[in-house]
Design an enzyme around this catalytic site. Structure first.
Site, short mmCIF file in Angstrom:
data_model
loop_
_atom_site.label_atom_id
_atom_site.label_comp_id
_atom_site.label_asym_id
_atom_site.label_seq_id
_atom_site.Cartn_x
_atom_site.Cartn_y
_atom_site.Cartn_z
N GLU A 283 0.83 -1.21 0.00
CA GLU A 283 0.00 0.00 0.00
C GLU A 283 0.87 1.26 0.00
OE1 GLU A 283 -2.87 0.87 3.27
OE2 GLU A 283 -4.37 0.03 1.95
N HIS A 304 7.26 -27.11 0.93
CA HIS A 304 6.50 -28.26 0.39
C HIS A 304 5.33 -27.79 -0.44
CE1 HIS A 304 8.95 -30.81 2.93
NE2 HIS A 304 8.83 -29.86 3.84
N LYS A 418 -14.27 1.64 -2.93
CA LYS A 418 -15.09 2.07 -1.78
C LYS A 418 -16.31 2.83 -2.28
CE LYS A 418 -11.38 2.51 1.63
NZ LYS A 418 -10.68 3.34 2.58
#
Ligand SMILES: O=P(O)(O)OC[C@H]1O[C@](O)(CO)[C@@H](O)[C@@H]1O
Length: 430
Positions: A283, A304, A418
């Site tokens: 950010e 793994h 938003k």
């Protein structure tokens, strides 16, 4: 004593790594970015040196701990939760909430507005002795406010208005925002998030200090660890290895095309610490078409799962290992089945030894395959070491902002989504 070191050998010495000449060419810009950072210090740099935010956080935490609280629900998202979650997961017992004997309330984190998670929290908590802490700097983040409204109703139903008001805390902007307005209306107690400290740099404010102290962590040690890093950076400036890291990662991205930075701690305790760092780096720097992509992984588990890609996939990554010298609670591996060569060899070693040998094996095998990597070494995982590392990475990120030429303290790109959400959910004015 805090022991944190940064080892860049395998960024400099592997084929395809950084050349000394590139580093010296960049040095004047790194020095300028560091000078600017130190001359006009951003808000977060003040935090390790003041106890103004710690004192009220500790006092409130003590009240909660001695009130017979069974549960503490931290409600927040992004920078208002990643740091507190990272500290909790790093320093408290992994099965803390399941322990019969615990030194404080059970800790819960309501982050995503996911009904299943919220339902699980509501299912678990004893509402009559539950505290909620609503954390949002802006005071209006939709996810946090939705979670708050659901929990608020549950608390009011269980304990009435008075119980809700008594056991609710708001951690928010000192002057503005809807949460501040509600606090004034309903006489809810508040803790401040300083205006000049953005969410992703706020773990050393009450955002992180209160939940840490509620769960019995040493919040003072967190700040003193951070202070020792801040003092070292003030003294060594661009020579400080954390600051040098800004140049290393910038060069790996911009000159070597390695635009993925994988943070891979060899400790389960630090898995969510990597998630905290991911927000910080992403950010802060991902703007104007610039920035590198941070990813979290954990060793040995991801050996793994992802190591194959790191070893032989595209040459677009830098692997940053975090190695812990002294793992808390080490255990000896008992000797058994010594006649079976594929099993018996483990006996007599310790579990931490295996973990650290594998960390070293990954480092060496990556280097031998021409895959640049670096290592952060922590003496151990405790409050002081994490405080140091938090500050080191925050300063590194802020200074990297100077190298990239972007503002590491804003996040304009998150606004569009938003606005669409507000409009779809019927918020007036959108
Ligand atoms: O503390 P707030 O205002 O609820 O914000 C939460 C998070 O949301 C963001 O603004 C991104 O949407 C982050 O920068 C921030 O950490």
């Amino acid at each position: 004593m805090v022991r944190v070191s940064f080892d860049y050998t395998n960024l400099l010495e592997v084929e395809g790594g950084i050349r000394e000449s590139e580093l010296s060419d960049l040095r004047p810009r790194l020095e300028r970015a560091t000078d600017e950072h130190l001359q006009d210090p951003p808000g977060f740099t003040r935090l390790p040196h003041t106890r103004d935010l710690l004192t009220p956080s500790k006092a409130l935490a003590e009240e909660i701990r001695t009130s017979g609280a069974t549960d503490f629900v931290h409600v927040g998202i992004g920078g208002s939760s990643l740091g507190p979650v990272a500290l909790h997961r790093a320093l408290n017992h992994p099965y803390y909430n399941a322990l019969a004997e615990r030194g404080g309330p059970r800790m819960h984190f309501a982050e995503n507005p996911d009904p299943n998670t919220l339902h699980a929290i509501l299912d678990l908590v004893e509402l009559e002795s539950t505290w909620i802490n609503v954390v949002t700097k802006s005071g209006s983040t939709a996810e946090t406010m939705a979670n708050f409204l659901v929990l608020r109703r549950a608390l009011v139903e269980a304990s009435g208005e008075a119980g809700y008001r008594e056991r609710t805390i708001f951690t928010t902007d000192p002057d503005s925002g809807y949460l501040r307005e509600i606090a004034e209306r309903e006489k809810i107690r508040t803790l401040p998030i300083p205006q000049d400290v953005g969410g992703r740099y706020s773990v050393l404010t009450p955002v992180g200090l209160l939940p840490a102290a509620v769960s019995g962590l040493d919040a003072e040690a967190l700040l003193s660890g951070a202070a020792s890093c801040a003092n070292e950076i003030a003294e060594r400036r661009a020579e400080h290895p954390a600051v040098l890291g800004a140049a290393m990662h910038y060069l790996m991205d911009t000159s070597r095309g390695r635009n993925i930075r994988v943070m891979m701690p060899y400790a389960d305790a630090l898995e969510r610490f990597a998630a905290w760092f991911v927000q910080l780096w992403a950010e802060s720097l991902g703007k104007e078409g610039k920035g590198s992509t941070p990813l979290g992984a954990v060793g040995t588990t991801d050996q793994h799962s992802q190591l194959q890609l790191y070893m032989e996939g595209p040459q677009d990554k830098v692997i940053e290992l975090i190695e812990v010298e002294n793992h808390p609670n080490d255990l000896e591996i008992p000797r058994a089945y010594e006649d079976l060569e594929g099993v018996g060899y483990l006996g007599g070693h310790t579990v931490a030894e295996l973990l650290n040998v594998e960390c070293d094996a990954t480092r060496r095998s990556l280097a031998e395959a021409g895959r640049p990597n670096c290592t952060i070494r922590l003496g151990t995982v405790d409050e002081a070491h994490l405080g140091y590392l938090i500050y080191a990475l925050e300063a590194q990120t802020a200074i990297a902002g100077g190298l990239y030429g972007v503002n590491p303290f804003d996040q304009p790109g998150v606004e569009a989504g938003k606005r669409i959400t507000y409009s779809r959910m019927g918020r007036p004015g959108y």
